[in-house]
Write a protein that holds these residues in place. Structure first.
Motif, PDB file in Angstrom:
ATOM      1  N   GLY A  80     -16.006  78.980  20.696  1.00 44.80           N
ATOM      2  CA  GLY A  80     -16.012  79.122  22.273  1.00 44.80           C
ATOM      3  C   GLY A  80     -15.049  77.978  22.639  1.00 44.80           C
ATOM      4  O   GLY A  80     -14.419  77.285  21.891  1.00 44.80           O
ATOM      5  N   PRO A  81     -14.414  77.970  24.015  1.00 46.30           N
ATOM      6  CA  PRO A  81     -13.512  77.071  24.365  1.00 46.30           C
ATOM      7  C   PRO A  81     -14.078  75.738  23.987  1.00 46.30           C
ATOM      8  O   PRO A  81     -13.198  75.025  23.874  1.00 46.30           O
ATOM      9  N   ALA A  82     -15.175  75.232  24.166  1.00 51.19           N
ATOM     10  CA  ALA A  82     -15.668  74.120  24.023  1.00 51.19           C
ATOM     11  C   ALA A  82     -15.292  73.557  22.685  1.00 51.19           C
ATOM     12  O   ALA A  82     -14.670  72.253  22.618  1.00 51.19           O
ATOM     13  N   TRP A  83     -15.381  73.893  21.876  1.00 50.04           N
ATOM     14  CA  TRP A  83     -15.308  73.981  20.300  1.00 50.04           C
ATOM     15  C   TRP A  83     -13.723  73.833  20.068  1.00 50.04           C
ATOM     16  O   TRP A  83     -13.189  72.752  19.072  1.00 50.04           O
ATOM     17  N   LYS A  84     -13.114  74.655  20.852  1.00 48.73           N
ATOM     18  CA  LYS A  84     -11.661  74.863  20.441  1.00 48.73           C
ATOM     19  C   LYS A  84     -10.984  73.412  21.123  1.00 48.73           C
ATOM     20  O   LYS A  84      -9.912  72.961  20.649  1.00 48.73           O
ATOM     21  N   ILE A  85     -11.415  73.335  22.336  1.00 53.04           N
ATOM     22  CA  ILE A  85     -10.977  71.975  22.895  1.00 53.04           C
ATOM     23  C   ILE A  85     -11.145  70.754  22.258  1.00 53.04           C
ATOM     24  O   ILE A  85     -10.433  69.821  22.176  1.00 53.04           O
ATOM     25  N   VAL A  86     -12.519  70.536  21.944  1.00 54.64           N
ATOM     26  CA  VAL A  86     -12.829  69.139  21.230  1.00 54.64           C
ATOM     27  C   VAL A  86     -11.964  69.012  20.141  1.00 54.64           C
ATOM     28  O   VAL A  86     -11.880  67.995  19.856  1.00 54.64           O
ATOM     29  N   ASN A  87     -11.932  70.107  19.221  1.00 51.71           N
ATOM     30  CA  ASN A  87     -11.395  69.810  17.901  1.00 51.71           C
ATOM     31  C   ASN A  87      -9.834  69.770  17.937  1.00 51.71           C
ATOM     32  O   ASN A  87      -9.400  68.961  17.202  1.00 51.71           O
ATOM     33  N   THR A  88      -9.132  70.679  18.954  1.00 49.94           N
ATOM     34  CA  THR A  88      -7.662  70.269  19.089  1.00 49.94           C
ATOM     35  C   THR A  88      -7.392  69.429  19.819  1.00 49.94           C
ATOM     36  O   THR A  88      -6.015  69.083  19.618  1.00 49.94           O
ATOM     37  N   SER A  89      -8.038  68.930  20.705  1.00 46.94           N
ATOM     38  CA  SER A  89      -7.364  67.817  21.725  1.00 46.94           C
ATOM     39  C   SER A  89      -7.861  66.663  21.452  1.00 46.94           C
ATOM     40  O   SER A  89      -7.054  65.871  20.950  1.00 46.94           O
ATOM     41  N   TYR A  90      -9.176  66.450  21.663  1.00 46.94           N
ATOM     42  CA  TYR A  90      -9.779  65.289  21.394  1.00 46.94           C
ATOM     43  C   TYR A  90      -9.374  64.658  19.802  1.00 46.94           C
ATOM     44  O   TYR A  90      -8.633  63.558  19.679  1.00 46.94           O
ATOM     45  N   PHE A  91      -9.601  65.565  18.830  1.00 45.96           N
ATOM     46  CA  PHE A  91      -9.159  65.035  17.506  1.00 45.96           C
ATOM     47  C   PHE A  91      -7.936  65.124  17.123  1.00 45.96           C
ATOM     48  O   PHE A  91      -7.334  64.373  16.694  1.00 45.96           O
TER      49      PHE A  91
END
Lengths: 201, 581
Positions: free
Chosen positions: B291-302
């Motif tokens: 999902g988008p939350a998983w994608k955003i957290v992993n690719t942006s925050y991290f």
């Protein structure tokens, strides 16, 4: 208080946890701020932007999905091209597209400016949905139904290239999407001689 | 374990390091294996560009896909990892004046890696593993293909363990005083990331191996993609860490680059360890499994914390070089230090080309195309290999080649053969690769797919007519590919001639230039005795922000502007697509 001048090849005597010089501190701060801009853009685009790969995603049995797609193609069939049915679903409908070696099934006929829910999945191996010439790309994975709400923005006779290696015939895997305007242009059944000839122009 | 006294050491005439002969031999064999893999991969590369260059279209379809798999395995796995094993043996022993941990076990691991590599090669060449580098199930290869990868990974993991053990030995036996050098710290970072990577490799290849044997019914294709990329992308982060360590090393050897601040540089390495493996998620941005939350957290925050680390090194490496040069008296203007740098030293030119192309091309494109929404326009197009050739080839491979020009005299005790060719090799290779990357990136932005035998679609049911500009970009790629392969083969010729038939060199006379010996060894960049005072003066608060490294500040400002332009241009291009949600 600076560390003794030394290179990266020399062991560091004593305590090296020293404050950095202003130039470095400023650069680290700028770089961090830029990273925060990069971070903010993704959620921002979900909120304000028009192109997001979210959709709804669920597991599906590949054979069941294939059967669903055939039922869909039969239900909305308006014509045929190269032995493939042309399916013209009404606006707002669930649209099913399946990738199988080495074919995209069926041909879709959509109307410009109308929203559809486009389902993507595969019967066998991984495929790559690549809408030409727009370059809209999604991974198509067997056992997973990727349902994206799409609104075509311009009429035209488009292609679906497979851009994930799916076997030795991978480069022959091309599908077709026709987006028509309110006046039903371009025509759905394909009369262009080059296309009937089945090859490049 | 044998007592350390029984280990024969020799003393390096240029650097004064104690070099353990057993470790030295391990460095040599791993480096030689790396060059052999590079040769196979480079020949494959030539065949591939000459096929993708549609006007030439050399190979038949089956061989195109087969050779594509061979190219990926040889370059991204065998060449890179064998070389990294050489770097680990070198950094753990030579740079710390230490003996290696259990050298015989090192030979065992080397044998394991070679046999794994040979298994993979034989499966690929005989057409029993036409699944490309990524081998996404349900595409299935012969079980020995997966077994080969597993053996190779087990061997590599063993060497990583030996590297850690060597660090312990060096610390216990007090072979150096204080904290380990930054270059070794960087190599250690690479080793830690290697553990993370190889564990993911086991998690993905062992079940796949069992599946290929028929012992388990299926491997979930999406779970495989998740775990495989935790191997496939993280392994490229081993490269990044190893490459940055080599940047610091070549900077020190060629121009006397100093470490501006250990805290900053080491913290940046720690950021790599903490965050970079999550960056693998950017391969799955348009996948149905997440999902988008998983994608955003992993690719942006991290991921962006790892991007931050690269941007920090992107400043500290050139700034260290600038300060090193300024301390040695090259103080004229903003860029006097750069103008008067040893551009004829292949170690130096390789370093600069690696930093510039990695940062400006590989880094900027990588962050941009790794953005969740922008990835819609990029996924699986030629823009992807356009990006990663800039990082792995123009960045990592180029820096490894630069390091080799110093390892030949220092570890192999041989003069660099074909010295005149060696001086131009980095320029030739880097220019060729830049053309390949540009050609691929621009062709890819027209939607040209990667891993595709025939974009004229002559056997397809429907025609696809690419813009004529695509032909031009593919020609640029093709010509660049020929140049780059010429550069790579030149490097191989130089390395092979030097190692096996080269003139022995055991002494360097300071101040006397020698054909076949890089300038950094005959004219070592020494800082003046009052370097600390000069350094204090340059960092005086009165000199303001620009302080000691004004030239680098200008360079990174240019970089940031280029980054912003490219990034926001891609967002703009995204708005021309369909509405998708």
């Amino acid at each position: 208080m600076l560390t003794k001048v030394h290179t990266g090849l020399e062991p560091v005597p004593g305590i090296w946890w020293r404050p950095a010089h202003k130039a470095e501190r400023v650069w680290v701060a700028i770089a961090f701020a830029w990273c925060m801009v990069l971070f903010a853009m993704m959620p921002l685009w979900h909120w304000k932007g028009g192109q997001n790969p979210s959709g709804t995603r669920r597991r599906v049995d590949p054979k069941a999905y294939y059967a669903r797609t055939i039922a869909f193609a039969t239900q909305y069939k308006v014509g045929e091209d190269r032995g493939l049915p042309i399916a013209a679903p009404p606006a707002g409908a669930d649209v099913y597209l399946v990738g199988l070696t080495f074919q995209w099934y069926p041909i879709l006929k959509l109307e410009r400016g109308r929203e559809y829910t486009l389902h993507l999945s595969s019967l066998d191996v991984n495929h790559g949905f690549s809408l030409f010439p727009l370059s809209v790309n999604f991974q198509v994975v067997p056992g997973y139904d990727y349902a994206l709400r799409v609104t075509p923005t311009a009429a035209g006779d488009l292609r679906i290239i497979c851009n994930e290696f799916c076997g030795i015939g991978h480069h022959t895997m091309v599908g077709r999407v026709i987006v028509v305007d309110a006046a039903d242009k371009p025509v759905a059944d394909n009369r262009r001689p080059s296309l009937l000839g089945g090859g490049a122009e | 374990m044998t007592a350390p006294a029984l280990h024969p050491f020799r003393t390096c005439p240029a650097t004064g390091h104690r070099i353990d002969r057993q470790a030295e031999r391990l460095v040599r064999v791993n480096a030689v294996a790396a060059v052999v893999a590079l040769l196979v991969g480079a020949i494959a590369a030539l065949l591939l560009v000459l096929t993708r260059w549609q006007a030439v279209h050399l190979l038949p379809a089956v061989w195109y896909y087969r050779i594509l798999g061979v190219h990926g395995m040889n370059m991204l796995i065998f060449f890179i990892i064998f070389f990294e094993m050489a770097v680990l043996w070198f950094a753990g022993t030579v740079l710390l004046d230490s003996r290696p941990a259990a050298p015989r076990y090192g030979w065992f691991n080397f044998a394991l890696m070679v046999s794994g590599a040979l298994l993979v090669e034989s499966m690929q060449w005989s057409g029993r593993a036409d699944v490309l580098f990524t081998s996404y199930p349900p595409l299935k290869a012969h079980p020995l293909f997966y077994l080969g990868v597993i053996l190779f990974a087990v061997g590599a993991l063993g060497v990583v363990g030996q590297f850690f053990a060597t660090l312990v030995i060096a610390k216990r036996e007090k072979t150096y005083a204080g904290s380990m050098p930054l270059v070794v710290y960087g190599a250690m970072t690479a080793a830690i990331i290697a553990v993370i990577t190889l564990v993911h490799g086991a998690a993905v290849y062992i079940p796949t191996f069992l599946w290929s044997l028929g012992l388990i019914p299926a491997v979930d294709p999406e779970v495989y993609r998740l775990l495989w990329w935790a191997l496939g992308h993280s392994s490229q982060q081993i490269n990044v860490a190893a490459m940055v360590a080599i940047w610091y090393m070549l900077g020190a050897l060629t121009v006397g680059a100093v470490v501006l601040n250990e805290k900053v540089s080491r913290s940046a390495f720690v950021l790599y360890i903490l965050f970079i493996s999550m960056a693998s998620a950017h391969h799955l941005l348009v996948d149905p499994g997440f999902g988008p939350a998983w994608k955003i957290v992993n690719t942006s925050y991290f991921m962006y914390m790892a991007v931050l680390a690269s941007m920090v090194h992107g400043f500290t490496v050139p700034a260290g070089m600038e300060l090193g040069m300024r301390l040695r008296g090259y103080t004229d203007g903003l860029f006097g230090w750069l103008r008067r740098a040893p551009w004829g030293d292949p170690g130096f030119s390789a370093l600069v080309l690696s930093v510039v192309v990695f940062g400006f091309f590989g880094g900027i494109t990588g962050v941009t195309i790794g953005t969740e929404q922008i990835n819609i326009t990029v996924h699986n197009t030629l823009r992807v290999p356009g990006h990663f050739h800039a990082t792995v080839v123009s960045g990592t491979a180029m820096s490894f080649m630069g390091a080799t020009y110093y390892l030949l005299p220092l570890v192999f005790q041989r003069k660099v053969a074909f010295w005149k060719l060696a001086k131009v090799q980095p320029y030739l290779f880097s220019l060729g690769m830049l053309m390949v990357e540009m050609g691929m990136t621009f062709a890819g932005s027209f939607g040209v797919p990667r891993r595709h035998w025939d974009i004229s679609f002559s056997q397809a049911p429907f025609d696809v007519a690419f813009s004529p500009a695509v032909d031009l970009f593919l020609a640029v790629m093709g010509i660049g590919g020929i140049l780059a392969v010429t550069g790579a083969l030149s490097f191989i010729a130089i390395a092979v001639k030097s190692v096996f038939f080269g003139e022995t060199v055991t002494e360097f006379t300071r101040g006397v230039a020698m054909e076949g010996v890089p300038q950094g060894l005959t004219h070592p960049p020494v800082h003046p005795k009052n370097a600390d005072e000069l350094n204090e003066a340059m960092h005086a608060p009165a000199r303001g922000i620009a302080g000691a490294t004004p030239g680098t500040l200008v360079l990174v400002a240019v970089f940031l502007v280029a980054f912003m332009l490219y990034y926001f241009t891609n967002w703009k291009l995204l708005t021309f697509l369909w509405k998708i949600g």
